[in-house]
Structures are given as structure tokens and as C-alpha cells.
Design an enzyme around this catalytic site. Structure first.
Site, PDB file in Angstrom:
ATOM      1  N   GLU A  30      -5.018   3.923   6.179  1.00 12.77           N
ATOM      2  CA  GLU A  30      -4.605   3.738   4.788  1.00 12.77           C
ATOM      3  C   GLU A  30      -5.156   4.904   3.965  1.00 12.77           C
ATOM      4  O   GLU A  30      -4.600   5.297   2.947  1.00 12.77           O
ATOM      5  CB  GLU A  30      -5.177   2.410   4.281  1.00 12.77           C
ATOM      6  CG  GLU A  30      -4.847   2.098   2.854  1.00 12.77           C
ATOM      7  CD  GLU A  30      -5.747   1.032   2.269  1.00 12.77           C
ATOM      8  OE1 GLU A  30      -6.731   1.405   1.587  1.00 12.77           O
ATOM      9  OE2 GLU A  30      -5.477  -0.150   2.483  1.00 12.77           O
ATOM     10  N   ARG A  39       0.831  -1.208   0.000  1.00  9.66           N
ATOM     11  CA  ARG A  39       0.000   0.000   0.000  1.00  9.66           C
ATOM     12  C   ARG A  39       0.873   1.269   0.000  1.00  9.66           C
ATOM     13  O   ARG A  39       0.571   2.248   0.690  1.00  9.66           O
ATOM     14  CB  ARG A  39      -0.926   0.034   1.230  1.00  9.66           C
ATOM     15  CG  ARG A  39      -1.997  -1.019   1.248  1.00  9.66           C
ATOM     16  CD  ARG A  39      -3.028  -0.810   0.147  1.00  9.66           C
ATOM     17  NE  ARG A  39      -4.178  -1.679   0.311  1.00  9.66           N
ATOM     18  CZ  ARG A  39      -4.237  -2.958  -0.052  1.00  9.66           C
ATOM     19  NH1 ARG A  39      -3.186  -3.518  -0.627  1.00  9.66           N
ATOM     20  NH2 ARG A  39      -5.324  -3.674   0.143  1.00  9.66           N
ATOM     21  N   SER A  46     -10.714  -0.528   3.071  1.00 11.81           N
ATOM     22  CA  SER A  46      -9.995  -0.666   4.333  1.00 11.81           C
ATOM     23  C   SER A  46      -9.597   0.723   4.823  1.00 11.81           C
ATOM     24  O   SER A  46      -8.907   1.442   4.112  1.00 11.81           O
ATOM     25  CB  SER A  46      -8.723  -1.490   4.145  1.00 11.81           C
ATOM     26  OG  SER A  46      -9.030  -2.784   3.715  1.00 11.81           O
TER      27      SER A  46
HETATM   28  N1  EPU Z   1     -10.718 -10.600  10.073  1.00  6.26           N
HETATM   29  C1  EPU Z   1     -11.490 -10.686  11.195  1.00  6.26           C
HETATM   30  N2  EPU Z   1     -12.498  -9.769  11.367  1.00  6.26           N
HETATM   31  C2  EPU Z   1     -12.735  -8.794  10.466  1.00  6.26           C
HETATM   32  C3  EPU Z   1     -11.942  -8.710   9.313  1.00  6.26           C
HETATM   33  C4  EPU Z   1     -10.928  -9.628   9.133  1.00  6.26           C
HETATM   34  O1  EPU Z   1     -11.290 -11.547  12.037  1.00  6.26           O
HETATM   35  O2  EPU Z   1     -13.658  -8.008  10.698  1.00  6.26           O
HETATM   36  C5  EPU Z   1      -9.672 -11.622   9.852  1.00  6.26           C
HETATM   37  C6  EPU Z   1     -10.100 -12.590   8.767  1.00  6.26           C
HETATM   38  O3  EPU Z   1     -10.830 -13.645   9.285  1.00  6.26           O
HETATM   39  C7  EPU Z   1      -8.797 -13.044   8.190  1.00  6.26           C
HETATM   40  C8  EPU Z   1      -7.913 -11.838   8.332  1.00  6.26           C
HETATM   41  O4  EPU Z   1      -8.516 -11.000   9.327  1.00  6.26           O
HETATM   42  O5  EPU Z   1      -8.238 -14.094   8.956  1.00  6.26           O
HETATM   43  C9  EPU Z   1      -7.715 -11.089   7.032  1.00  6.26           C
HETATM   44  O6  EPU Z   1      -8.981 -10.649   6.538  1.00  6.26           O
HETATM   45  P1  EPU Z   1      -9.265 -10.422   4.968  1.00  6.26           P
HETATM   46  O7  EPU Z   1      -8.769 -11.567   4.167  1.00  6.26           O
HETATM   47  O8  EPU Z   1     -10.681 -10.006   4.831  1.00  6.26           O
HETATM   48  O9  EPU Z   1      -8.306  -9.270   4.555  1.00  6.26           O
HETATM   49  P2  EPU Z   1      -7.959  -7.895   5.262  1.00  6.26           P
HETATM   50  O10 EPU Z   1      -6.574  -7.993   5.801  1.00  6.26           O
HETATM   51  O11 EPU Z   1      -9.029  -7.537   6.194  1.00  6.26           O
HETATM   52  C10 EPU Z   1      -6.885  -6.990   3.033  1.00  6.26           C
HETATM   53  C11 EPU Z   1      -6.867  -5.718   2.291  1.00  6.26           C
HETATM   54  C12 EPU Z   1      -8.139  -5.543   1.465  1.00  6.26           C
HETATM   55  C13 EPU Z   1      -8.212  -6.707   0.483  1.00  6.26           C
HETATM   56  C14 EPU Z   1      -8.195  -8.020   1.279  1.00  6.26           C
HETATM   57  C15 EPU Z   1      -8.127  -9.221   0.364  1.00  6.26           C
HETATM   58  C16 EPU Z   1      -5.525  -4.142   3.556  1.00  6.26           C
HETATM   59  C17 EPU Z   1      -5.521  -2.959   4.468  1.00  6.26           C
HETATM   60  N3  EPU Z   1      -6.722  -4.594   3.209  1.00  6.26           N
HETATM   61  O12 EPU Z   1      -7.955  -6.922   3.977  1.00  6.26           O
HETATM   62  O13 EPU Z   1      -8.018  -4.343   0.721  1.00  6.26           O
HETATM   63  O14 EPU Z   1      -9.380  -6.642  -0.312  1.00  6.26           O
HETATM   64  O15 EPU Z   1      -7.022  -8.074   2.129  1.00  6.26           O
HETATM   65  O16 EPU Z   1      -6.888  -9.251  -0.268  1.00  6.26           O
HETATM   66  O17 EPU Z   1      -4.449  -4.608   3.168  1.00  6.26           O
HETATM   67  C18 EPU Z   1      -8.524  -2.010   0.728  1.00  6.26           C
HETATM   68  O18 EPU Z   1      -7.308  -1.826   0.760  1.00  6.26           O
HETATM   69  O19 EPU Z   1      -9.352  -1.067   0.692  1.00  6.26           O
HETATM   70  C19 EPU Z   1      -9.018  -3.393   0.771  1.00  6.26           C
HETATM   71  C20 EPU Z   1     -10.319  -3.680   0.839  1.00  6.26           C
END
Ligand code: EPU
Length: 337
Positions: free
Chosen positions: A333, A162, A237
Site C-alpha cells: 500500500e 485505497r 498497513s
Molecule cells: N488479523 C490477524 N492478524 C493480524 C492482523 C489482522 O489475524 O496480525 C485479522 C484480524 O483478526 C481480523 C482481520 O485480520 O479478523 C482484519 O484485521 P483489522 O480489523 O485489524 O484490519 P486490517 O485489515 O488488518 C484495515 C486497514 C487499516 C485500518 C483497519 C481498520 C488496510 C490495508 N488496512 O486493516 O488501515 O485501520 O482495517 O479499519 O486496509 C492503513 O491503511 O495504514 C491502516 C492501518
């Protein structure tokens, strides 16, 4: 060139925050852009693109340059790959869908990300195991001081998670004008390892997925977790996933065995801000019209009439709670203005 005054930005930011811009200029050509930069007597320029990574907390005293350019061209192709030049104002998701219709691979994991093409490299957009840096050959940017174009190779963009040079050292110095992407026409690199993509494809009975199938999976998964900005104001995010030391992570893992962690090349561990926030009971939390999304704790939402200050106050409260519970700093972010 038309200079509009006191224009509401509500329709120009996906959070749907209603603040006015003192000056607003629609940019549809390089000539207009240069003219707008050179116009005397106006406040400093501010580049507005898709407004999908922006939290506006006060009226904007600026000459807003709204990037409204369109155009994409094939520069080069052979049986294996195609090189495309795309102007900054093209909607990102429409571009992704267009490339898939042409049979090009490479952008499928990045489907449904809001915003425009020109801002995608600034924060090196990424999702489901792909980032724009994987396919970006170079980009053309325009110097905000001189109006002169400059080409940045992929390496010169200094991409990180990012992150790019345009968020750091060169912040505010350049407007991205076009990006050049290299995509595949055969031998596509199919990435199904992240999240539930593989599971979704299996449930659909798709055994040998192509890029368009992966995009369908990504779209379905995103729709199930992330709110559509057209229905509920948000900026994706709100926070970045923090990276912490291995020692701290192991310590926390001892106490919270289900805490997700992703080891980085340098030995540190990236942890999920969504998980941290969720674990503190904030998912679905609401404070007037500002809230935390019910399906994804990393996403802050505007239920209607939230002000930027209200969203920011909620973000600060969450940052403090995470610090208190885990001694981890989570950083936005989103650009806060
Ligand atoms: N999780 C939770 N609770 C939540 C959200 C997430 O427990 O409310 C846990 C999930 O169960 C999982 C882990 O956190 O074990 C990661 O969650 P997820 O795969 O949904 O990804 P994220 O880290 O929450 C990132 C990106 C997203 C992108 C997704 C998929 C960042 C800041 N965010 O989210 O990007 O779509 O991975 O690759 O890196 C964005 O940047 O706007 C965005 C949506």
C-alpha cells in the site's frame, strides 16, 4: 523561496528512514509552490507531505516540495451540515479533533491516521468502516507542469479501496492543494459496526454515542494495535488487503475455516493480509532493525536504524511466503521510492 541542499529526510517520513534529499523547499503558499516548480536547473519535483505512506530506499535526487501550508475555513453551513475547505498541509488527526470540538460529525472513524490532509484523498484513507470519499465534495489540485489549479469533483477523483485517479492515470501530475469536506452538524451518521467499536463503547457504558465517543473508541483501538510512529517507525498497513475470486476463497476457507473474508459487490472476496501474514508466523518477526509489528502483522516497523532496502527485503520475503502458502499476491500500500 529557500532551497536547502542535502537535507536528511529522517524526520520527514514516519518510517524514520535516513536518506538525504538533494534539494528541499518548504512550501507555505501557492506563490512559493509555483516558483519552486518553475525554478530552472533543479532535478524533478517530488511532493512530500506527512511522509506517512512512504518507504525511502535510496537518496532522493529531487526538488522536494515539502507541503507546509495551513488553513481551514467554513464555506457554508446550515443546521444540518457544514462545508469546510482545508489546505493540504494541515495535519489530518489535528483536523479530525478540531472538527469534533466544533461538534461536526463525519471524520470520527478516521481519527489518529498519520499524515496530512492533502494526501488523504490520494489513497482514499479509510478505517473502521469509513473512507474520506464519504465526505469529500471536491478538491483543488495544482498541475505540476503548468502550476494551474484544477478542481476535481468527488466522482472525478475515481475513488476505490485505497485508490484514486491520483495513484493511477494522473500519478505525479497534480499536487493536491486543498480539500472540501461536507460534515454533519446534526443527524450524525454513527458507524460502530466495524471491529470492536461497539464493544468498546459498551464497556465504557456509552449507550447513545456521538461522533466524539466513536473517535475515542477508534483512538483506543488503534493505540492498542498500531505502533505510534513517534515511538516506532512505521507506515501503517504496509500491504493492501488482497481481493481474490470467490472460488479460490471457498477453497481456502475449506482448509482454513477461521480465515476472514469480506465479500465485495462484484462477487470477489477481500481477505486480510494481516491474517495471512500472521498465520505464517511472521507477527513479531525481526530481521536486524526491520520487523513485523507484534500486534498487527500488516505493519512493518523500523526498530531504529533499518534502511529502506532492509524493510523492502523483509516485505519481499513476506510476499513470497504468502504466495507460496496461499497463491495470493499481496501488494504494498506504501509508496516505495
Ligand atoms: N488479523 C490477524 N492478524 C493480524 C492482523 C489482522 O489475524 O496480525 C485479522 C484480524 O483478526 C481480523 C482481520 O485480520 O479478523 C482484519 O484485521 P483489522 O480489523 O485489524 O484490519 P486490517 O485489515 O488488518 C484495515 C486497514 C487499516 C485500518 C483497519 C481498520 C488496510 C490495508 N488496512 O486493516 O488501515 O485501520 O482495517 O479499519 O486496509 C492503513 O491503511 O495504514 C491502516 C492501518
Amino acid at each position: 523561496m529557500v532551497i536547502e541542499r542535502n537535507v536528511s529526510l529522517k524526520g520527514y517520513n514516519t518510517f524514520g528512514i535516513d536518506v538525504p534529499a538533494s534539494h528541499f523547499i518548504r512550501v507555505d503558499s501557492l506563490d512559493t509552490f509555483r516558483q519552486a516548480l518553475a525554478e530552472p536547473g533543479l532535478p524533478p519535483p517530488f511532493i512530500l507531505s506527512g511522509g506517512s505512506n512512504l518507504l525511502l530506499t535510496a537518496p532522493l535526487e529531487a526538488r522536494v516540495l515539502y507541503m507546509d501550508t495551513a488553513g481551514k475555513e467554513v464555506l457554508d453551513q446550515d443546521a444540518h451540515s457544514v462545508t469546510l475547505r482545508v489546505l493540504a498541509g494541515e495535519n489530518w488527526h489535528n483536523l479530525v479533533m478540531w472538527t469534533l470540538q466544533q461538534g461536526y460529525g463525519g471524520l470520527e472513524n478516521l481519527a489518529l491516521i498519520p499524515g496530512k490532509t492533502g494526501t488523504a484523498p490520494i489513497q482514499n484513507i479509510g478505517a473502521y468502516g469509513a473512507e474520506i470519499r464519504d465526505v469529500l465534495v471536491e478538491l483543488e489540485a495544482v498541475d505540476m507542469q503548468t502550476g494551474e489549479p484544477r478542481v476535481f469533483s468527488n466522482a472525478a477523483c475515481r475513488f476505490g479501496y485505497r485508490d484514486s485517479i491520483f495513484k493511477g492515470e494522473l500519478k505525479g501530475r497534480y499536487a493536491i492543494w486543498s480539500v472540501t469536506l461536507r460534515l454533519t452538524r446534526s443527524g450524525h451518521k454513527i458507524r460502530t459496526g466495524y471491529g470492536d467499536i461497539a464493544g468498546w463503547l459498551e464497556r465504557e457504558g456509552i449507550e447513545e454515542p456521538g461522533p466524539a465517543d466513536v473517535a475515542r473508541a477508534v483512538i483506543a483501538i488503534r493505540k492498542s494495535k498500531l505502533p505510534d510512529p513517534a515511538e516506532l517507525g512505521n507506515s501503517g498497513s504496509f500491504f493492501k488487503n488482497p481481493v481474490i475470486g470467490k472460488g479460490q476463497f471457498e477453497n481456502l476457507r475449506g482448509r482454513y475455516p477461521d480465515m476472514p473474508g469480506y465479500p465485495q459487490e462484484n462477487g470477489e472476496v477481500k481477505v486480510s493480509a494481516g491474517w495471512l501474514i500472521d498465520s505464517l508466523g511472521y507477527k513479531g518477526h525481526r530481521q536486524d532493525d526491520a520487523g513485523v509489528h507484534k500486534n498487527q502483522a500488516l505493519v512493518l516497523v523500523n526498530y531504529g536504524d533499518a534502511t529502506g532496502e532492509e524493510v523492502l527485503a523483509l516485505a519481499r520475503k513476506i510476499q513470497q511466503a504468502v504466495w507460496k502458502a496461499y497463491e495470493i499476491r499481496i501488494e504494498p500500500e506504501v509508496n516505495i521510492l
